[in-house]
Write a protein that holds these residues in place. Structure first.
Motif, PDB file in Angstrom:
ATOM      1  N   THR A  29       0.826  -1.131  -0.058  1.00 25.25           N
ATOM      2  CA  THR A  29       0.233   0.333   0.368  1.00 25.25           C
ATOM      3  C   THR A  29       0.572   1.136  -0.300  1.00 25.25           C
ATOM      4  N   ILE A  30       2.314   1.070   0.813  1.00 23.14           N
ATOM      5  CA  ILE A  30       2.802   2.644   0.814  1.00 23.14           C
ATOM      6  C   ILE A  30       3.309   2.325  -1.064  1.00 23.14           C
ATOM      7  N   ILE A  31       3.375   2.158  -1.676  1.00 21.41           N
ATOM      8  CA  ILE A  31       4.356   2.068  -2.923  1.00 21.41           C
ATOM      9  C   ILE A  31       2.760   1.991  -3.884  1.00 21.41           C
ATOM     10  N   THR A  32       1.849   1.599  -3.576  1.00 17.97           N
ATOM     11  CA  THR A  32       0.652   2.931  -4.660  1.00 17.97           C
ATOM     12  C   THR A  32      -0.411   3.727  -3.901  1.00 17.97           C
ATOM     13  N   HIS A  33      -0.638   3.430  -2.203  1.00 17.99           N
ATOM     14  CA  HIS A  33      -1.494   4.649  -1.854  1.00 17.99           C
ATOM     15  C   HIS A  33      -0.761   5.568  -0.954  1.00 17.99           C
ATOM     16  N   GLY A  34       0.658   5.285  -0.279  1.00 21.52           N
ATOM     17  CA  GLY A  34       1.938   5.793   0.110  1.00 21.52           C
ATOM     18  C   GLY A  34       2.588   7.085  -0.235  1.00 21.52           C
ATOM     19  N   MET A  35       3.350   6.614  -1.895  1.00 21.11           N
ATOM     20  CA  MET A  35       4.033   7.432  -2.224  1.00 21.11           C
ATOM     21  C   MET A  35       4.511   7.701  -3.666  1.00 21.11           C
ATOM     22  N   PRO A  36       4.436   9.648  -4.149  1.00 21.93           N
ATOM     23  CA  PRO A  36       4.149   9.594  -5.827  1.00 21.93           C
ATOM     24  C   PRO A  36       5.034   8.331  -6.271  1.00 21.93           C
ATOM     25  N   PHE A  37       5.037   8.342  -7.386  1.00 23.91           N
ATOM     26  CA  PHE A  37       5.447   7.844  -8.911  1.00 23.91           C
ATOM     27  C   PHE A  37       6.713   8.589  -8.641  1.00 23.91           C
ATOM     28  N   PRO A  38       7.879   8.912  -9.085  1.00 25.90           N
ATOM     29  CA  PRO A  38       9.130   7.670  -9.352  1.00 25.90           C
ATOM     30  C   PRO A  38       9.079   7.179  -8.061  1.00 25.90           C
ATOM     31  N   GLU A  39       9.465   8.073  -6.474  1.00 26.86           N
ATOM     32  CA  GLU A  39       9.423   7.769  -5.603  1.00 26.86           C
ATOM     33  C   GLU A  39       9.270   6.124  -5.377  1.00 26.86           C
ATOM     34  N   ASN A  40       8.167   6.029  -5.326  1.00 25.82           N
ATOM     35  CA  ASN A  40       7.836   4.446  -4.673  1.00 25.82           C
ATOM     36  C   ASN A  40       8.127   3.258  -5.473  1.00 25.82           C
ATOM     37  N   LEU A  41       8.625   3.514  -6.400  1.00 31.38           N
ATOM     38  CA  LEU A  41       9.438   2.568  -6.913  1.00 31.38           C
ATOM     39  C   LEU A  41      10.617   1.998  -6.705  1.00 31.38           C
ATOM     40  N   GLU A  42      10.910   3.771  -6.636  1.00 32.81           N
ATOM     41  CA  GLU A  42      12.695   3.250  -6.124  1.00 32.81           C
ATOM     42  C   GLU A  42      12.992   2.392  -4.904  1.00 32.81           C
ATOM     43  N   THR A  43      11.992   3.699  -3.794  1.00 30.44           N
ATOM     44  CA  THR A  43      11.501   2.791  -2.303  1.00 30.44           C
ATOM     45  C   THR A  43      11.780   2.009  -2.474  1.00 30.44           C
ATOM     46  N   ALA A  44      10.911   0.996  -3.241  1.00 27.69           N
ATOM     47  CA  ALA A  44      10.511  -0.512  -3.194  1.00 27.69           C
ATOM     48  C   ALA A  44      11.614  -1.632  -3.461  1.00 27.69           C
ATOM     49  N   ARG A  45      12.211  -1.110  -4.783  1.00 27.12           N
ATOM     50  CA  ARG A  45      13.836  -1.366  -5.015  1.00 27.12           C
ATOM     51  C   ARG A  45      14.671  -1.314  -3.795  1.00 27.12           C
ATOM     52  N   ASP A  46      14.917  -0.280  -3.639  1.00 22.57           N
ATOM     53  CA  ASP A  46      15.986   0.148  -2.111  1.00 22.57           C
ATOM     54  C   ASP A  46      15.586  -0.856  -0.882  1.00 22.57           C
ATOM     55  N   VAL A  47      14.405  -0.810  -1.392  1.00 21.41           N
ATOM     56  CA  VAL A  47      13.780  -1.445  -0.300  1.00 21.41           C
ATOM     57  C   VAL A  47      14.003  -2.863   0.399  1.00 21.41           C
ATOM     58  N   GLU A  48      14.095  -3.796  -1.288  1.00 21.37           N
ATOM     59  CA  GLU A  48      14.690  -4.980  -1.410  1.00 21.37           C
ATOM     60  C   GLU A  48      15.828  -4.875  -1.360  1.00 21.37           C
ATOM     61  N   ALA A  49      16.755  -3.950  -1.518  1.00 21.15           N
ATOM     62  CA  ALA A  49      17.997  -4.370  -1.715  1.00 21.15           C
ATOM     63  C   ALA A  49      18.520  -4.129  -0.398  1.00 21.15           C
ATOM     64  N   ILE A  50      17.626  -3.735   0.556  1.00 24.91           N
ATOM     65  CA  ILE A  50      18.697  -3.660   1.748  1.00 24.91           C
ATOM     66  C   ILE A  50      18.204  -4.049   3.067  1.00 24.91           C
ATOM     67  N   VAL A  51      17.226  -5.806   2.787  1.00 25.09           N
ATOM     68  CA  VAL A  51      17.081  -6.649   3.287  1.00 25.09           C
ATOM     69  C   VAL A  51      17.461  -7.473   2.910  1.00 25.09           C
ATOM     70  N   ARG A  52      17.946  -7.663   1.023  1.00 27.36           N
ATOM     71  CA  ARG A  52      18.958  -8.845   0.570  1.00 27.36           C
ATOM     72  C   ARG A  52      20.662  -8.132   1.414  1.00 27.36           C
ATOM     73  N   ALA A  53      21.016  -7.032   1.229  1.00 29.55           N
ATOM     74  CA  ALA A  53      21.924  -6.853   1.547  1.00 29.55           C
ATOM     75  C   ALA A  53      22.441  -7.267   2.921  1.00 29.55           C
ATOM     76  N   GLU A  54      21.210  -7.096   3.711  1.00 29.03           N
ATOM     77  CA  GLU A  54      21.704  -7.947   5.006  1.00 29.03           C
ATOM     78  C   GLU A  54      21.545  -9.449   5.153  1.00 29.03           C
ATOM     79  N   GLY A  55      21.210 -10.236   3.898  1.00 27.55           N
ATOM     80  CA  GLY A  55      21.513 -11.211   4.434  1.00 27.55           C
ATOM     81  C   GLY A  55      19.957 -12.416   4.260  1.00 27.55           C
ATOM     82  N   ALA A  56      18.510 -11.063   4.037  1.00 24.88           N
ATOM     83  CA  ALA A  56      17.891 -12.052   4.712  1.00 24.88           C
ATOM     84  C   ALA A  56      17.047 -11.722   2.810  1.00 24.88           C
TER      85      ALA A  56
END
Ligand code: PSU
Ligand code: MN
Length: 306
Positions: A29-56
């Motif tokens: 919901t934060i992607i579709t209703h919480g942030m405007p495009f394109p920041e929503n997409l960039e944030t979603a990708r960054d957040v996934e990368a952060i989780v991966r960098a932590e080994g999860a």
């Protein structure tokens, strides 16, 4: 992609789950209703990368054409972030979207339901929904609170948004038996600001301690989730006085225009963005990233202990 009766897992999430590696659920919901495009997409990708960098492994959750996805492939995430017709799904309508072939994003409540279904015990968001100001008249209390009392998922947040009635939000959580834990702090964070001025009922200082707490709750047969309040990093916080002025303006406008139901939170977040000239969004992004990092560490501690 694996085909389950009720949900699809992305390739990487399916592999991580079967290997017992740590997985962190992420809402959409934060992607579709919480942030405007394109920041929503960039944030979603960054957040996934952060989780991966932590080994999860990150598992962003959404409903695409009537299918519940636990983990989105890159193209799916991209498409969802560009859509302006996605439903905002909570406990009331998650099944509706699946049964009628709709596309929608999941709120904290619906993401918790989906995560639990897939066996994911840790979830990172920005801020949960709560008791709205004026709730005595509007009865507007987010389904997120009830979900926290029912579904055994650790929700890592920066507290509840300062657009809400925070004292009443904490009271409802206490009534429902939801543990609220300040991470490394004694106060309940207020999303854009590090402190709401209200005490956090409990405090823990390490991911391992949070994992042990949830394990003990499970052993006692106490269902439901834990709410972790992780204050936004100091460098990104907006001072309470500044935020309060914007909140007052946005709430006044919401009242004057008669906005109600699901539209309230997206409207208020959108107005906070405009009134703060983008500063609220920068802070929102920073706190989601910080929550993702902590959630990955908690998931790692849970996986190591099991
Ligand atoms: N946190 C954010 N942005 C958001 C939300 C939370 O930083 O958009 C969403 C979450 O999905 C949460 C929802 O569940 O707002 C609450 O909506 P409501 O108040 O209508 O229950
Ligand atoms: Mn509501």
């Amino acid at each position: 992609m694996q085909n389950h009766a009720l949900f699809h897992t992305s390739q990487s999430v399916g592999a991580a789950l079967s290997a017992g590696r740590p997985v962190v659920a992420l809402e959409s919901t934060i992607i579709t209703h919480g942030m405007p495009f394109p920041e929503n997409l960039e944030t979603a990708r960054d957040v996934e990368a952060i989780v991966r960098a932590e080994g999860a492994e990150p598992a962003t959750i959404a409903v695409l054409d009537g299918q519940l996805h636990i983990g989105l492939e890159a193209g799916e995430l991209d498409q969802l972030a560009r859509r302006d017709d996605a439903m905002k799904l909570s406990r009331a309508d998650l099944a509706f979207a699946l049964a009628t072939g709709r596309t929608g994003s999941t709120t904290v409540a619906a993401t918790m339901i989906a995560a639990a279904l897939a066996g994911i015990g840790v979830f990172a968001t920005g801020g949960i929904g709560g008791v709205h100001q004026g709730a005595a008249d509007s009865f507007d209390i987010s389904a997120d609170l009830e979900e926290l009392s029912r579904t055994a998922v650790i929700v890592v947040s920066a507290g509840a948004k300062a657009i809400l009635d925070l004292p009443k939000t904490l009271e409802v959580l206490e009534t429902k038996g939801v543990p609220v834990v300040g991470y490394g702090c004694d106060v309940f964070p207020a999303f854009w600001s590090r402190s709401s001025g209200l005490r956090a009922p409990l405090r823990l200082d390490t991911p391992e301690a949070i994992a042990s707490f949830q394990t003990m709750r499970a052993r006692l047969g106490i269902g439901g989730g834990i709410l972790i309040g992780n204050p936004v990093p100091e460098a990104d916080e907006i001072q309470t006085e500044v935020i309060e002025a914007y909140v007052a303006t946005a709430l006044g406008e919401a009242r004057a225009t008669g906005i109600s139901g699901k539209a309230v939170t997206p409207f208020l977040l959108g107005r906070m963005f405009e009134l703060s000239q983008g500063q609220s969004l920068k802070t929102n992004i920073a706190l989601v990233q910080s929550n993702a990092r902590l959630a990955a560490r908690i998931a790692t501690a849970m996986a190591a202990a099991s």
